[in-house]
Structure formats: structure tokens, C-alpha cells
Design a protein around this motif. Structure first.
Motif, mmCIF file in Angstrom:
data_model
loop_
_atom_site.group_PDB
_atom_site.id
_atom_site.type_symbol
_atom_site.label_atom_id
_atom_site.label_comp_id
_atom_site.label_asym_id
_atom_site.label_seq_id
_atom_site.Cartn_x
_atom_site.Cartn_y
_atom_site.Cartn_z
ATOM 1 N N PHE A 283 -50.871 48.145 82.858
ATOM 2 C CA PHE A 283 -51.507 49.251 84.341
ATOM 3 C C PHE A 283 -50.848 48.476 85.513
ATOM 4 O O PHE A 283 -51.294 48.880 86.499
ATOM 5 C CB PHE A 283 -52.606 48.102 84.560
ATOM 6 C CG PHE A 283 -54.189 48.096 82.811
ATOM 7 C CD1 PHE A 283 -54.232 49.959 83.113
ATOM 8 C CD2 PHE A 283 -54.037 47.306 82.279
ATOM 9 C CE1 PHE A 283 -55.294 50.041 82.048
ATOM 10 C CE2 PHE A 283 -54.982 47.895 80.956
ATOM 11 C CZ PHE A 283 -55.388 49.442 80.927
ATOM 12 N N GLY A 284 -49.806 47.957 85.266
ATOM 13 C CA GLY A 284 -48.591 47.718 86.214
ATOM 14 C C GLY A 284 -49.276 46.221 86.676
ATOM 15 O O GLY A 284 -49.312 45.017 86.173
ATOM 16 N N ASP A 285 -47.727 45.503 87.389
ATOM 17 C CA ASP A 285 -47.699 44.287 87.487
ATOM 18 C C ASP A 285 -48.261 43.049 88.722
ATOM 19 O O ASP A 285 -47.958 42.571 88.202
ATOM 20 C CB ASP A 285 -45.807 44.166 88.102
ATOM 21 C CG ASP A 285 -45.058 44.428 87.301
ATOM 22 O OD1 ASP A 285 -45.074 44.886 85.774
ATOM 23 O OD2 ASP A 285 -43.646 45.391 87.681
ATOM 24 N N ASN A 286 -49.051 44.399 89.258
ATOM 25 C CA ASN A 286 -49.894 43.672 89.906
ATOM 26 C C ASN A 286 -51.589 43.445 89.765
ATOM 27 O O ASN A 286 -52.042 43.314 91.049
ATOM 28 C CB ASN A 286 -50.200 44.161 91.690
ATOM 29 C CG ASN A 286 -49.935 45.491 91.755
ATOM 30 O OD1 ASN A 286 -50.309 46.089 90.719
ATOM 31 N ND2 ASN A 286 -50.466 45.921 92.419
ATOM 32 N N MET A 287 -51.176 43.794 88.182
ATOM 33 C CA MET A 287 -53.167 43.977 88.487
ATOM 34 C C MET A 287 -53.253 42.715 87.183
ATOM 35 O O MET A 287 -54.413 42.306 87.280
ATOM 36 C CB MET A 287 -53.031 44.795 87.366
ATOM 37 C CG MET A 287 -53.021 46.293 87.632
ATOM 38 S SD MET A 287 -54.155 47.022 89.141
ATOM 39 C CE MET A 287 -54.243 48.649 89.653
ATOM 40 N N LEU A 288 -52.144 41.586 87.197
ATOM 41 C CA LEU A 288 -52.614 40.196 86.842
ATOM 42 C C LEU A 288 -52.019 39.219 87.788
ATOM 43 O O LEU A 288 -51.235 39.353 88.159
ATOM 44 C CB LEU A 288 -51.794 39.870 85.020
ATOM 45 C CG LEU A 288 -52.037 38.662 84.480
ATOM 46 C CD1 LEU A 288 -53.943 38.807 84.604
ATOM 47 C CD2 LEU A 288 -51.080 38.655 83.020
ATOM 48 N N SER A 289 -53.169 38.756 87.839
ATOM 49 C CA SER A 289 -52.546 37.434 88.490
ATOM 50 C C SER A 289 -53.296 36.199 88.119
ATOM 51 O O SER A 289 -54.220 35.397 87.886
ATOM 52 C CB SER A 289 -53.727 38.076 90.324
ATOM 53 O OG SER A 289 -53.598 36.595 91.176
ATOM 54 N N ILE A 290 -52.476 35.240 88.329
ATOM 55 C CA ILE A 290 -52.781 33.883 88.311
ATOM 56 C C ILE A 290 -52.159 32.533 88.992
ATOM 57 O O ILE A 290 -50.829 32.899 89.114
ATOM 58 C CB ILE A 290 -51.509 33.799 86.788
ATOM 59 C CG1 ILE A 290 -51.870 34.705 85.460
ATOM 60 C CG2 ILE A 290 -51.593 32.013 86.359
ATOM 61 C CD1 ILE A 290 -51.308 34.409 84.562
ATOM 62 N N GLU A 291 -53.331 31.801 89.746
ATOM 63 C CA GLU A 291 -53.091 30.666 90.335
ATOM 64 C C GLU A 291 -53.529 29.599 90.177
ATOM 65 O O GLU A 291 -55.245 29.593 89.322
ATOM 66 C CB GLU A 291 -53.296 30.962 91.856
ATOM 67 C CG GLU A 291 -54.928 32.088 91.424
ATOM 68 C CD GLU A 291 -55.111 32.556 92.849
ATOM 69 O OE1 GLU A 291 -55.249 32.321 93.739
ATOM 70 O OE2 GLU A 291 -56.307 33.155 92.946
#
Length: 636
Positions: free
Chosen positions: A614-622
Motif C-alpha cells: 500500500f506504500g511506504d507511508n501507510m505504516l507508522s510506528i512511534e
């Protein structure tokens, strides 16, 4: 990296074991050294005849009277008394040979063979087989094989005599000339090893292709057992069957079984195999199917036309006949070249089957070119023959050698792609079974979670009237105790197990099962928003793998933190499904802090791999303080 030394060691041991196995299998494909002697041989045109070899005497004999024939210098002898007279030629055997065998190239002549005057072979056992008393008749047909005679071990130093027939209707050749047959003394072991080697060179590739045929049929049956009746393995098996039949038709003994046919079966089976393989690729080529279908149709039409012409019923032999006979070579080369080009195009477009086939083809091409480059200084004759045959094919517009190279490349690449595709199918099926098992287990856990929550709600509901009555009394008599009592009631309500109920039943099963597990471990759970569409652009195995890895990592981390907490928030927003999971993590200074386990690292790797589509910016980890948050955004 820890697995790399084991992998290298395994590959080394496998190759080490394969070397003697391959040597043992292919050892008998090479015959023994053939030590043979041409005892009597015709002279080649333009060469001075050497009288058949040293020591031969050619003569006739009637009732003890011997008449020597005169050599004409080119392999013939004159001096017969009458037409049809039997003549003899003899020689003392001084040549050394193990397992001695004689080969006599007698076409339509009958012969009798003597050793020191004793008969050891005859075509006519009913005659008086003595030297000087024979009247051998001519044969009514030509032999398909020469006459072979086994000599005794003590043959050395004895006199070999061969009696040979002549035609009764007229004198042989001009002026009554007769022509002795060519005679060869050879080692029987070498001859037998030649037969074994010829059979081995035929049977080994045929058996390998037969094994491949059985494998493809097994794949076809396996697919059918899984509910997928696909003809792809069956068509590939047909191509392999034609290839196997082509190899068997090249055997030395083939025409002994089936006789002489009007068409070349080897070429026919080969071109049929190419056509079947092109049809197999057409079934896979969903995006460029028109290109592959055109190449397949062109090949089949040219093959059927060519072998119809070869029967001789439609066209007499001539230039046009030769053109149609060689047409499948040209169309086969063009069709395979087009198919290989389409393979690389579909590889770039991300079609899995053609990705495997293209990668294998590229690897084989680079390997063969490197082999040719290395063979130029080492195997110069081989390299020169390859380039010469390729050049001749270009000049004469008959790319038979190039077609063979291209066919081997496509066949091996297609086989590798089928193997990879089958392995992926088996892996995918195994994953589906594992996911189904996990869903069943989680469904039970979800049911247990719902049952326990229902019991807790029923207990709270049962005591509600008592709580209201007690609060009413407290307000009148002890109002200062109301606040503490209400806080206790609120705590009891918070302890009720959370239950997920959204439109996606798979998510309900997965989340309720895992939240029940979290509750059992003393982890506080909160649900901010709870909404999901009925269908997500993920397969069942992908959705299960994504959600379970997120929740497993969250439960493992929260269970060792000071304030165990998991907070879920999933909803639809602007044609996207947003799934967010927060969990507490231990303080960096805490004694309970743990280094990430290998399973945790693999879990994150699997999550990233699923979301990468779905794209590199569709997963966020913080991570903020003691709160770790992962958010996955899936376009709808």
C-alpha cells in the motif's frame, strides 16, 4: 546471519554428494575404447586400392580344384567360371582382440564363415557347408544390419575363410567382376558397451522427462483435489511427453520396432513439444495473451502443414517441399523468441510466474555465455563449433541449432517457474490452514470472552437494584460515604471485559480472542472507536497475520510494563481504514525491561511486508514515553 553458515554447509554437502551420483549415473553413457581392424575394405574414390588388406586370397573352388581370382585394383575380382558361382576369400588372423567379433557387411549376399575349415556361421544351414561344395543363393531382400559372428578365444593364428554368393542371372559387374564384402574384426566388449552407452544416452533423459511428466500430473491432480481444475500442468505434461517421445525416436533400435516412416518423427515430436509449451505459456499470460496465442497458433499451423506435406500426398519433392519441411524451424524460433520477450515484459509487470521464469532464463543465459567465454581458451573446438553452427543458421535461414538452444532455455526456465509456483501454492495452502486453525482457536477464545462478559453484566444487573437502594439510604443517612461507594461501582464496571462488535466478522473474532487473552494477563484494555468495513483489500491470511502480529507484540510488551495497557482505535476515514494500537512498554530503567525477542522482530518484518503493497507511508510506528503506537492505513 546465523543461518548462512548452515546453508553454505548444506549446499556444499549436497553438491559433494551429487558429484559421485552424477558420475555413477552417466558413467555408462560413454562406451569403451573400440579397438577394431578393417580386415577387408573397399577403396575410397581416387585412392589406390590396397587389395583389401594384407594376406587375403580370393578364389573359387570346385570339388577340390582352386582357382585364384584377379584383383582389378579398385576392390573387385574377376575370373568366375559361370554366373552365380560361389567364391571364397581367406586370411590368417594375426590381429589381437578381446572377445573377438566379426562384422561382415553383406547386403543381399548370403555368406558362410569357416575357421580352419570348420563352419562357424552360415546363412544356409540346409546346404552342404564345406569349402569347395557350396552353391550359395542370393537373398531376396537387403539386410538392415550387417552379419556378426563371434569367434572362439583361440582364433589367433587360424585361417578365416568366407564364402559369398553371386547373382545367378548374370555375371557380377562388368566382365564377371565380384566384390567381396567389407570385413571388420572388433572387440565384442567394446561393441556391447557401445550398445549400453547408446541405450543409456537415450534412457537417462527419457526417464528424467518421464519423472517430470509424473510430477506435473501429480500437480494437476493435487490442484483438482484443492478444487482448482486447471489445465496448465496438464498442457506442460503434454509438452514433456512430446519431448520424451522425440528422444526415444532417435534411438538406434527405433526403426527395428516401428519400421521406416514417411515423416521424421524426431522433428515432428520436437515441434509438437514447442507448440504445446507455447500453449502452456498462453494459459499463464493474462496480460499479453494475444501475443502468446498468436505465436502458438503460428507454430501449430506450420507444424501441421509441414508434416502433411512430408507424407507426399499433397506436394512433390522440390524447392517448395523443402521450404515447407523446414518451416517449423523458422516459426518455432520466432515463436519462442516472442514468448521469451513477453516473459521479460510480464516479469517487469510483476506477474509471479513470469518473474520466476524470467529470472531463471536470465541466470541460464549469463551462465552459458560465461561458459562459452571460459571455453574459448580451454575448449576452443567446442566454442568454435557453437559459433559456426549459429552463423550457418543465420546464413541459411535455418536456425535449427539456435532453436535447440532457445528451446532448452525456455523449457528449463518454464520448469523452474512451475516448481516455484507449486511451492508457493503449497506454502499458501499451508498458511491458509494455519490461519484457519488460528481463527478457530480465536473464535473459541472470543466466545469465552463474550460468555464471561455476559456473566459479569448479568451479575452487575442483578445487584443494580440493591446498589440503588443502598445509595438512596446513604444519601439520607450517610451522604459522605456516597462518593466512595460510587467509585467502587465505577471500578467494577471498568473491570467488565470489552467486546468488539464491528461490521467485519474476521476482525471481531481476532480482536475479541486477543483482548480476552490480554484481560487474562491483567492488561487493561480500552476501545476508542470500533468500526471496519465488511471487506478489506487483504486476503484472509494477510488480515489475520497483520492483526495477530500487531496484537501479539502489544500483549508481550504491555504484560511486562508497570501499568499494563492496550488501547485500540480503528475506523474508516476518507476512503481509508485506519487501525491504531497503543500499548504500554517498560521504562528503560526498569528491571523488567526485555530486549526484543526474535519473534517480535519477525512480527514487525511481517507487518511491514504486508503493508508495503500500500506504500511506504501507510505504516507508522512511534514511541512517546512509555507508550508505543503502531498505525496501519489501508486504502479502500
Amino acid at each position: 546471519m546465523k543461518q548462512l553458515p548452515k546453508l553454505i554447509a548444506a549446499l556444499f554437502l549436497a553438491v559433494l554428494l551429487c558429484i559421485p551420483a552424477v558420475f555413477a549415473v552417466f558413467y555408462y553413457t560413454q562406451p569403451m575404447e573400440d579397438v577394431s581392424y578393417e580386415l577387408f575394405q573397399f577403396a575410397d574414390d581416387g585412392e589406390e586400392y590396397w587389395n583389401g588388406g594384407d594376406g587375403w586370397t580370393v578364389y573359387t573352388e570346385e570339388a577340390g580344384r582352386q582357382t585364384e581370382l584377379v584383383a582389378n585394383g579398385i576392390g573387385g575380382y574377376t575370373g568366375l567360371a559361370y554366373s552365380g558361382q560361389t567364391f571364397y576369400y581367406s586370411k590368417e588372423l594375426t590381429e589381437e582382440s578381446d572377445s573377438p567379433m566379426l562384422k561382415i557387411d553383406a547386403a543381399n549376399r548370403t555368406v558362410s564363415v569357416f575357421l580352419d575349415g570348420k563352419i562357424i556361421y552360415t546363412d544356409c544351414p540346409e546346404l552342404d557347408n564345406r569349402i569347395g561344395y557350396l552353391a550359395l543363393p542370393m537373398m531376396e531382400y537387403d539386410r538392415s544390419e550387417p552379419v556378426t559372428v563371434s569367434l572362439p578365444p583361440d582364433y589367433h593364428g587360424k585361417t578365416l575363410t568366407i564364402a559369398q554368393s553371386t547373382a545367378a542371372s548374370e555375371k557380377q559387374g562388368d566382365d564377371g567382376t565380384v566384390w567381396p564384402c567389407e570385413v571388420t574384426l572388433y572387440c565384442g566388449y567394446a561393441y556391447e558397451s557401445g550398445l549400453i552407452a547408446s541405450s543409456a544416452r537415450t534412457m537417462i533423459p527419457a526417464v528424467l522427462l518421464f519423472s517430470l511428466l509424473l510430477f506435473l500430473l501429480a500437480v494437476f491432480i493435487w490442484n483438482a483435489s484443492q478444487g482448482a481444475f486447471t489445465a496448465k500442468p496438464l498442457v506442460f505434461a503434454l509438452a514433456v511427453l512430446f519431448q520424451m517421445c522425440g528422444i526415444l525416436s532417435e534411438a538406434d533400435f527405433f526403426y527395428q520396432y516401428f519400421g521406416t516412416l514417411p515423416i521424421d518423427l524426431t522433428d515432428m515430436f520436437f515441434h509438437f513439444s514447442v507448440g504445446a509449451f507455447l500453449l502452456f505459456l498462453t494459459l499463464y499470460a493474462s496480460r499479453l495473451r494475444l501475443l502468446f496465442a498468436a505465436a502458438t497458433l503460428l507454430q501449430w499451423i506450420s507444424v501441421l502443414l509441414s508434416f502433411s506435406i512430408q507424407t507426399g500426398k499433397f506436394l512433390e519433392y522440390g524447392d517448395l517441399y523443402v521450404f515447407f519441411m523446414n518451416l517449423p524451424q523458422i516459426t518455432g524460433f520466432l515463436a519462442l523468441a516472442a514468448a521469451l520477450t513477453g516473459t521479460f515484459i510480464l516479469w517487469k509487470r510483476g506477474v509471479p510466474f513470469f518473474r520466476h521464469m524470467g529470472q531463471t532464463a536470465l541466470f541460464l543465459m549469463i551462465g552459458y555465455l560465461l561458459f562459452l567465454a571460459v571455453s574459448i581458451p580451454i575448449l576452443s573446438d567446442y566454442a568454435a563449433s557453437v559459433f559456426t553452427r549459429l552463423a550457418q543458421g543465420v546464413i541459411m535461414l535455418l536456425p535449427k541449432f539456435a532453436l535447440t538452444l532457445l528451446w532448452n532455455l525456455c523449457l528449463l526456465s518454464g520448469l523452474a517457474a512451475v516448481l516455484f509456483d507449486f511451492i508457493e501454492q503449497v506454502s499458501r495452502r499451508r498458511t491458509e490452514l494455519e490461519v484457519l486453525s488460528s481463527k478457530n482457536r480465536l473464535a473459541l477464545e472470543s466466545y469465552e470472552n463474550l460468555r464471561l462478559q455476559s456473566e459479569e453484566v448479568m451479575m452487575l444487573r442483578h445487584d443494580t437494584v440493591k446498589h440503588y437502594t443502598l445509595l438512596h439510604t446513604m444519601i439520607k443517612e450517610n451522604p459522605e460515604q456516597v462518593s466512595g461507594y460510587l467509585e467502587e461501582l465505577i471500578g467494577q464496571t471498568k473491570r467488565i471485559r470489552p467486546v468488539i462488535s464491528c461490521r467485519n466478522q474476521t476482525l471481531n473474532i481476532l480482536l475479541n480472542g486477543k483482548l480476552g487473552m490480554a484481560k487474562a494477563k491483567g492488561i487493561e484494555t480500552e476501545i476508542d472507536r470500533c468500526d471496519a468495513p465488511e471487506k478489506l483489500p487483504l486476503s484472509e491470511p494477510e488480515l489475520c497475520s497483520l492483526i495477530l502480529n500487531i496484537l501479539d507484540n502489544a500483549i508481550n510488551a504491555a504484560s511486562v510494563s508497570q501499568k499494563p495497557l492496550i488501547r485500540l482505535d480503528f475506523h474508516c476515514k476518507a476512503q481509508h481504514f485506519v487501525f491504531s494500537c497503543e500499548n504500554s512498554v517498560p521504562d528503560k530503567t526498569s528491571d523488567n525491561i526485555k530486549t526484543p525477542t526474535p519473534e517480535h522482530r519477525y512480527g514487525l518484518k511481517i507487518i511491514r511486508q504486508i503493508m508495503k503493497r500500500f506504500g511506504d507511508n501507510m505504516l507508522s510506528i512511534e514511541q512517546t514515553g512509555n507508550i508505543y503506537r503502531i498505525t496501519a492505513v489501508i486504502p479502500l
